[in-house]
Scaffold this active site. Sequence first.
Site, PDB file in Angstrom:
ATOM      1  N   GLN A  46       2.878   2.342  -7.175  1.00  0.00           N
ATOM      2  CA  GLN A  46       2.532   2.845  -5.830  1.00  0.00           C
ATOM      3  C   GLN A  46       2.792   1.815  -4.747  1.00  0.00           C
ATOM      4  O   GLN A  46       2.604   2.101  -3.578  1.00  0.00           O
ATOM      5  CB  GLN A  46       1.074   3.320  -5.797  1.00  0.00           C
ATOM      6  N   TYR A  47       3.223   0.607  -5.125  1.00  0.00           N
ATOM      7  CA  TYR A  47       3.571  -0.408  -4.121  1.00  0.00           C
ATOM      8  C   TYR A  47       5.081  -0.445  -3.864  1.00  0.00           C
ATOM      9  O   TYR A  47       5.570  -1.302  -3.122  1.00  0.00           O
ATOM     10  CB  TYR A  47       3.067  -1.788  -4.550  1.00  0.00           C
ATOM     11  N   ARG A  75       1.755  10.142   2.258  1.00  0.00           N
ATOM     12  CA  ARG A  75       0.927   8.944   2.122  1.00  0.00           C
ATOM     13  C   ARG A  75       1.186   8.067   3.345  1.00  0.00           C
ATOM     14  O   ARG A  75       2.252   8.186   3.984  1.00  0.00           O
ATOM     15  CB  ARG A  75       1.336   8.173   0.854  1.00  0.00           C
ATOM     16  N   HIS A  76       0.250   7.189   3.646  1.00  0.00           N
ATOM     17  CA  HIS A  76       0.484   6.198   4.703  1.00  0.00           C
ATOM     18  C   HIS A  76       1.632   5.264   4.296  1.00  0.00           C
ATOM     19  O   HIS A  76       1.999   5.179   3.125  1.00  0.00           O
ATOM     20  CB  HIS A  76      -0.792   5.398   4.966  1.00  0.00           C
ATOM     21  N   ARG A  79       1.272  -1.181   3.318  1.00  0.00           N
ATOM     22  CA  ARG A  79       0.102  -1.855   3.896  1.00  0.00           C
ATOM     23  C   ARG A  79      -0.070  -3.215   3.236  1.00  0.00           C
ATOM     24  O   ARG A  79       0.546  -3.527   2.226  1.00  0.00           O
ATOM     25  CB  ARG A  79      -1.151  -1.013   3.646  1.00  0.00           C
ATOM     26  N   THR A  82      -5.626  -4.282  -0.339  1.00  0.00           N
ATOM     27  CA  THR A  82      -6.987  -3.912   0.063  1.00  0.00           C
ATOM     28  C   THR A  82      -7.820  -5.188   0.208  1.00  0.00           C
ATOM     29  O   THR A  82      -7.440  -6.233  -0.314  1.00  0.00           O
ATOM     30  CB  THR A  82      -7.645  -3.010  -1.003  1.00  0.00           C
ATOM     31  N   LYS A 296      -2.785   5.872 -12.447  1.00  0.00           N
ATOM     32  CA  LYS A 296      -2.792   7.125 -11.689  1.00  0.00           C
ATOM     33  C   LYS A 296      -3.075   8.313 -12.613  1.00  0.00           C
ATOM     34  O   LYS A 296      -3.831   9.218 -12.258  1.00  0.00           O
ATOM     35  CB  LYS A 296      -1.450   7.333 -10.973  1.00  0.00           C
ATOM     36  N   HIS A 358      -3.750   9.595   1.185  1.00  0.00           N
ATOM     37  CA  HIS A 358      -3.612   8.407   0.322  1.00  0.00           C
ATOM     38  C   HIS A 358      -2.931   8.780  -1.001  1.00  0.00           C
ATOM     39  O   HIS A 358      -2.913   9.946  -1.386  1.00  0.00           O
ATOM     40  CB  HIS A 358      -4.991   7.840  -0.015  1.00  0.00           C
ATOM     41  N   ASP A 359      -2.460   7.760  -1.718  1.00  0.00           N
ATOM     42  CA  ASP A 359      -1.808   7.996  -3.013  1.00  0.00           C
ATOM     43  C   ASP A 359      -2.705   8.741  -4.004  1.00  0.00           C
ATOM     44  O   ASP A 359      -2.300   9.717  -4.626  1.00  0.00           O
ATOM     45  CB  ASP A 359      -1.295   6.680  -3.630  1.00  0.00           C
TER      46      ASP A 359
END
Length: 464
Positions: A46-47, A75-76, A79, A82, A296, A358-359
């Site tokens: 997911q990155y 998705r955004h 980023r 976190t 996931k 979000h993912d």
Amino acid sequence: MAFGIVGVILFLYWAVILDTRPATQSCDTARNGYTCSPSISRYWGQYSPYFSVESVISASVPAQCQITFVQILSRHGARDPTSSKTKKYNTTINSIHSSVSSYGKGYEFIKDYEYTLGADQLTTFGQQEMVNSGSKFYDRYQALTRHLTPFVRSSGQARVVESAQNWTRGFHDARKDDMPSNPDSTYPYPIVVISEHTGSNNTLDHGLCTSFEVGFDSTIANSAQVTWATIFTPPITARLNKNLPGANLTLIETITMMDLCPFNTVASSIGSVSEFCDLFTPDEWESYDYYQSLGKYYGYSWGNPLGSTQGVGFTNELIARLTDTPVNDHTSTNHTLDSSPTTFPLTKNATLYADFSHDNDMMGIFSALGLYNETRPLLNTTRESTSMTDGFSASWLVPFAARAYFEKMTCVAKTEELVRVIVNDRVIPLITCGADKLGRCGLSAFVESLSFARAGGDWEQCFV
Ligand SMILES: *[C@@H]1O[C@H](CO)[C@@H](O)[C@H](O)[C@H]1NC(C)=O
Ligand SMILES: *[C@@H]1O[C@H](CO)[C@@H](O)[C@H](O)[C@H]1NC(C)=O
Ligand SMILES: *[C@@H]1O[C@H](CO)[C@@H](O)[C@H](O)[C@H]1NC(C)=O
Ligand SMILES: *[C@@H]1O[C@H](CO)[C@@H](O)[C@H](O)[C@H]1NC(C)=O
Ligand SMILES: *[C@@H]1O[C@H](CO)[C@@H](O)[C@H](O)[C@H]1NC(C)=O
Ligand SMILES: *[C@@H]1O[C@H](CO)[C@@H](O)[C@H](O)[C@H]1NC(C)=O
Ligand SMILES: *[C@@H]1O[C@H](CO)[C@@H](O)[C@H](O)[C@H]1NC(C)=O
Ligand SMILES: *[C@@H]1O[C@H](CO)[C@@H](O)[C@H](O)[C@H]1NC(C)=O
């Protein structure tokens, strides 16, 4: 003589190419997404920055058909880590700096590496991904987008709202370029922002289902990931520790060192591939991608008893939009929002919808829709390729700036409207309702197939 002229022309041509393609140019485009080092950058789970995934079935508009409705679920953009992860990453770097005095070949850059990543926010590169996505959407659906402005909703976290804003900017600028004399709409576009606070009913962010929230990550997903990491990381850990004598990195810190590759890459405004990426082989990145896919699958999809239930609320909203009927849901929808035409207009006056999320939430939604229902449970001891998982992988489904298109189309010689789903440019055949050769189902068959969502999934299990 002739040879000489050709030589000079070739030289000039070469010089011009070099001149117009400086090393600082981004390889991220609206059309194809991220194309730097695809043999590794498509295996960052997911990155991974969004890239156009190959489609077995053509994703263009089929001959003699017209798109009549599109919902994008996005998705955004990319980023920073976190806030909890960013602290851990910094700790790992600090401990390497304090314990290592000689760095192996290829590892020297770490000596001077300063940890400067922030927390939680979109990066400049991530903002541009969303601008690009908006402009790509405009171009792809031009027959509709010339005259219709999408109805936009966003989950409340800052990076998601900002993504929605950047997407509308890309959309609007593409429209201005296309129709300079007809600026059809005023900017900015209204965005319905749905809070992520505890207790909020939000179909774009999970949080209400108690049993899921208390148990999901620490148990099933985490143990599947650790099982797999125990298998694939030991040779990597040994190599890192050999080249960073004294560091004594653990399994989790090995994953941290790999995470630093995508995060430093997207922290560069043009997405320059980070030096951390070169510490690992393409095969090791495939294992890392699989590690993220396990997270996931067992965290938010059918591998988790309540994963797909988290996607039921949105699925019922999509059914409402596709069929132009009020929302019928008793899970995470907000009835106040969904019963008002201002905050939940139906197709009578809106046929373009854009939602930002979000993912993890997108994973639950894809599962509730049955998009990957033929995927067998992912093995936790052996790496499976995307062909073995029907294309189910974190990087193909929910990279940064991921987008799914839910389309309706009318076609010559078909009485009923057809539904088609495209995830990151790959047509996902609607197997659960008997997809035709182009992956589509009739609207009624599609809605019929969504019995799991229409019945509320396993929502009652959330409170036992
Ligand atoms: C990383 O940790 C060091 C040492 O504690 C601290 O001085 C620095 O501010 C931290 N950097 C970031 C970006 O958090
Ligand atoms: C993205 O949106 C934010 C917030 O509206 C804005 O500050 C930023 O300039 C935008 N970025 C781009 C590339 O448009
Ligand atoms: C539903 O939405 C309304 C309008 O935004 C808001 O005031 C209310 O707090 C929301 N309720 C829940 C349970 O999320
Ligand atoms: C790994 O998968 C096996 C077979 O599906 C399952 O029985 C076991 O519980 C899993 N182990 C972990 C730690 O996830
Ligand atoms: C490395 O760390 C482990 C715990 O993670 C510890 O048991 C071991 O003694 C350490 N080795 C050295 C050489 O510091
Ligand atoms: C929020 O969701 C809960 C659980 O499904 C439901 O009981 C409640 O009526 C919903 N609230 C609103 C405002 O829709
Ligand atoms: C849809 O129509 C309703 C009622 O006429 C109106 O309140 C709402 O603003 C309209 N929405 C859009 C997106 O045009
Ligand atoms: C997908 O599989 C699940 C579990 O077998 C089932 O409950 C659900 O109805 C299926 N979804 C669709 C859309 O067929």
